[in-house]
Write a protein that holds these residues in place. Structure first.
Motif, PDB file in Angstrom:
ATOM      1  N   THR A  72       0.820  -1.221   0.000  1.00 20.15           N
ATOM      2  CA  THR A  72       0.000   0.000   0.000  1.00 20.15           C
ATOM      3  C   THR A  72       0.850   1.267   0.000  1.00 20.15           C
ATOM      4  N   LEU A  73       2.151   1.122   0.223  1.00 26.00           N
ATOM      5  CA  LEU A  73       3.029   2.287   0.352  1.00 26.00           C
ATOM      6  C   LEU A  73       3.572   2.724  -0.996  1.00 26.00           C
ATOM      7  N   ARG A  74       3.911   4.020  -1.103  1.00 27.57           N
ATOM      8  CA  ARG A  74       4.524   4.559  -2.311  1.00 27.57           C
ATOM      9  C   ARG A  74       5.694   5.471  -1.925  1.00 27.57           C
ATOM     10  N   PRO A  75       6.719   4.924  -1.274  1.00 24.31           N
ATOM     11  CA  PRO A  75       7.852   5.763  -0.872  1.00 24.31           C
ATOM     12  C   PRO A  75       8.710   6.148  -2.070  1.00 24.31           C
ATOM     13  N   GLN A  76       9.408   7.269  -1.930  1.00 24.68           N
ATOM     14  CA  GLN A  76      10.380   7.681  -2.938  1.00 24.68           C
ATOM     15  C   GLN A  76      11.780   7.197  -2.580  1.00 24.68           C
TER      16      GLN A  76
ATOM     17  N   LEU B 224      12.556 -11.142  -2.810  1.00 25.27           N
ATOM     18  CA  LEU B 224      12.904 -11.537  -4.171  1.00 25.27           C
ATOM     19  C   LEU B 224      11.836 -12.445  -4.779  1.00 25.27           C
ATOM     20  N   ALA B 225      11.341 -13.379  -3.966  1.00 23.28           N
ATOM     21  CA  ALA B 225      10.308 -14.294  -4.469  1.00 23.28           C
ATOM     22  C   ALA B 225       8.923 -13.658  -4.468  1.00 23.28           C
ATOM     23  N   ALA B 226       8.772 -12.549  -3.722  1.00 21.60           N
ATOM     24  CA  ALA B 226       7.459 -11.899  -3.606  1.00 21.60           C
ATOM     25  C   ALA B 226       7.444 -10.535  -4.279  1.00 21.60           C
ATOM     26  N   LYS B 227       8.375 -10.319  -5.203  1.00 17.41           N
ATOM     27  CA  LYS B 227       8.502  -8.987  -5.795  1.00 17.41           C
ATOM     28  C   LYS B 227       7.253  -8.562  -6.564  1.00 17.41           C
ATOM     29  N   ASP B 228       6.525  -9.516  -7.142  1.00 15.25           N
ATOM     30  CA  ASP B 228       5.314  -9.165  -7.883  1.00 15.25           C
ATOM     31  C   ASP B 228       4.236  -8.616  -6.946  1.00 15.25           C
ATOM     32  N   LEU B 229       4.123  -9.223  -5.753  1.00 17.92           N
ATOM     33  CA  LEU B 229       3.143  -8.752  -4.779  1.00 17.92           C
ATOM     34  C   LEU B 229       3.479  -7.358  -4.282  1.00 17.92           C
ATOM     35  N   CYS B 230       4.765  -7.080  -4.089  1.00 19.88           N
ATOM     36  CA  CYS B 230       5.189  -5.790  -3.536  1.00 19.88           C
ATOM     37  C   CYS B 230       5.508  -4.752  -4.608  1.00 19.88           C
ATOM     38  N   GLN B 231       5.379  -5.110  -5.854  1.00 19.70           N
ATOM     39  CA  GLN B 231       5.764  -4.195  -6.930  1.00 19.70           C
ATOM     40  C   GLN B 231       5.094  -2.828  -6.854  1.00 19.70           C
ATOM     41  N   PRO B 232       3.821  -2.741  -6.415  1.00 15.54           N
ATOM     42  CA  PRO B 232       3.235  -1.387  -6.277  1.00 15.54           C
ATOM     43  C   PRO B 232       4.053  -0.461  -5.391  1.00 15.54           C
ATOM     44  N   MET B 233       4.735  -1.009  -4.369  1.00  9.30           N
ATOM     45  CA  MET B 233       5.557  -0.176  -3.489  1.00  9.30           C
ATOM     46  C   MET B 233       6.765   0.388  -4.222  1.00  9.30           C
ATOM     47  N   PHE B 234       7.194  -0.257  -5.297  1.00  4.48           N
ATOM     48  CA  PHE B 234       8.407   0.151  -5.991  1.00  4.48           C
ATOM     49  C   PHE B 234       8.172   1.199  -7.079  1.00  4.48           C
ATOM     50  N   THR B 235       6.927   1.548  -7.355  1.00  7.04           N
ATOM     51  CA  THR B 235       6.606   2.300  -8.572  1.00  7.04           C
ATOM     52  C   THR B 235       7.208   3.700  -8.631  1.00  7.04           C
ATOM     53  N   VAL B 236       7.376   4.371  -7.480  1.00  5.98           N
ATOM     54  CA  VAL B 236       7.910   5.736  -7.506  1.00  5.98           C
ATOM     55  C   VAL B 236       9.230   5.856  -6.757  1.00  5.98           C
ATOM     56  N   VAL B 237       9.838   4.730  -6.386  1.00  6.89           N
ATOM     57  CA  VAL B 237      11.124   4.768  -5.680  1.00  6.89           C
ATOM     58  C   VAL B 237      12.210   5.292  -6.619  1.00  6.89           C
TER      59      VAL B 237
ATOM     60  N   CYS C 107      11.447   3.908 -11.730  1.00 10.35           N
ATOM     61  CA  CYS C 107      11.913   5.297 -11.563  1.00 10.35           C
ATOM     62  C   CYS C 107      13.269   5.390 -10.863  1.00 10.35           C
ATOM     63  N   LEU C 108      13.933   4.268 -10.685  1.00 10.73           N
ATOM     64  CA  LEU C 108      15.167   4.245  -9.901  1.00 10.73           C
ATOM     65  C   LEU C 108      16.289   5.018 -10.591  1.00 10.73           C
ATOM     66  N   THR C 109      16.872   5.974  -9.849  1.00 12.57           N
ATOM     67  CA  THR C 109      18.004   6.753 -10.359  1.00 12.57           C
ATOM     68  C   THR C 109      19.225   6.666  -9.446  1.00 12.57           C
ATOM     69  N   HIS C 110      19.011   6.390  -8.154  1.00 17.29           N
ATOM     70  CA  HIS C 110      20.108   6.354  -7.183  1.00 17.29           C
ATOM     71  C   HIS C 110      20.049   5.028  -6.420  1.00 17.29           C
TER      72      HIS C 110
END
Length: 276
Positions: free
Chosen positions: A128-132, A142-155, A179-182
C-alpha cells in the motif's frame, strides 16, 4: 501602540520560528507542545514526521507513534498525512505491530526496513506504500517482488543490503523499479556492481558502501562511487530531510570527476581533500 507594549510577530512568522525550532532541535518538542494551544497545533504535526526505533536524530520513537495510533485520538488521515519518514528496525514477533503502523502511515515518503526476514503477513501492508526512498534487507522479497511491486513504482533512491549473491535474481528485482536513479548496495561483490552498471543505464548514481578505497573494479563507470558511512540511522535521517547524505555527496563527486577535477581521474572513492 504604547512604547512599552511587547513586540507582536505576525502569526506566519511566529509559526515559522516554532516549526524551524522543532525541526532543528527535536529534543525540545515536548516543551514546545506546552507553550500554547496554537503552538501545540503546529508542532504536533511535526512530532510524528520522522520516526526511528528509539528516536535517534528524529522527532519521534517507534513506540510513541504506535501508542498514538492505538489511542484513536486522531483521525486516520492525521498519520497518513504527517508521518513522512519511517525507520523500522528489527522487530520481534509476527510483524503485527509493524503491519498496523504501515497501514496507518500510508503516506510515507521514505522508508527504512532493516528487517532480515520479512513475514509474509506484512507484505500486503508494504504494497500500500509509495515511498520515494527505500532502504532495507529485501532478500525475502525476491520471491514476492510481484506482490510488492506497487511499493516500488515511484522509488527513486534505493539502498539494498545484499545477502544472497544470485546476480540474476537481483537484476530481476531491480528491474521492478521503473523510476530508480540512485542505488546504494551494502555487502555486494564487485561482479554484481559490474552487472548493475551494464544493465541499468538510467541509473545516475551507484554507491557501494565500503570502508576501504579498493581498486578491484576495472574500467569503472563514472556513475560509481564507494563511500563509507558509520551510523546508518543518522545517514538515513539526513537523506530523508534532504541533507548531505551519501547520495548527495556522490552526485557532487561525479560532477567534479566529469569536469576533470579528480586525480587520478579513474578514482571512484571520496577523500577528505575533495571537500565533499
Amino acid at each position: 501602540m504604547s512604547s512599552h507594549s511587547p513586540p507582536v510577530f505576525p502569526l506566519e512568522l511566529e509559526r515559522d520560528i516554532f516549526e524551524e525550532a522543532a525541526i532543528r532541535w527535536s529534543e525540545i518538542i515536548p516543551s514546545l507542545l506546552l507553550v500554547s494551544h496554537r503552538v501545540y497545533e503546529w508542532i504536533e504535526k511535526i512530532k510524528y514526521r520522522t520516526v526511528t526505533p528509539r528516536g535517534e536524530f528524529s522527532t519521534c520513537t517507534f513506540a510513541t507513534l504506535r501508542r498514538a495510533i492505538q489511542s484513536n485520538l486522531k483521525t486516520p488521515a492525521f498519520f497518513r498525512t504527517h508521518v513522512r519518514h519511517l525507520y523500522v528496525g528489527s522487530p520481534t514477533g509476527d510483524g503485527s505491530e509493524v503491519q498496523e503502523i504501515l497501514f496507518a502511515c500510508a503516506g510515507i515518503q521514505s522508508l527504512s526496513f532493516i528487517w532480515t526476514n520479512i513475514p509474509p503477513s506484512v507484505l500486503p501492508a508494504l504494497s500500500t506504500l509509495r515511498p520515494q526512498r527505500l532502504w532495507g534487507y529485501f532478500d525475502s522479497l525476491l520471491a514476492a517482488k510481484d506482490l510488492c511491486q506497487p511499493m516500488f513504482t515511484v522509488v527513486t533512491h534505493l539502498l539494498l543490503f545484499v545477502g544472497r549473491t544470485d546476480i540474476a535474481d537481483w537484476l530481476s528485482f531491480l528491474a521492478t523499479f521503473p523510476c530508480l536513479t540512485h542505488l546504494t548496495i551494502v555487502g555486494a561483490e564487485h561482479t554484481l556492481v559490474s552487472h548493475i552498471l551494464a544493465s541499468f543505464k538510467r541509473l545516475e548514481v551507484l554507491v557501494k558502501h565500503s570502508s576501504i578505497s579498493d581498486e578491484e573494479l576495472d574500467n569503472v563507470d563514472d556513475r560509481y562511487v564507494t563511500i563509507n558511512f558509520h551510523d546508518i540511522v543518522e545517514q538515513w535521517v539526513i537523506g530523508a530531510r534532504g541533507g548531505n547524505d551519501s547520495w548527495a555527496r556522490a552526485e557532487r563527486f561525479i560532477a567534479k570527476k566529469r569536469r576533470g577535477e579528480m586525480q587520478p581521474d579513474w578514482r571512484h572513492w571520496i577523500e577528505d581533500a575533495d571537500g565533499i
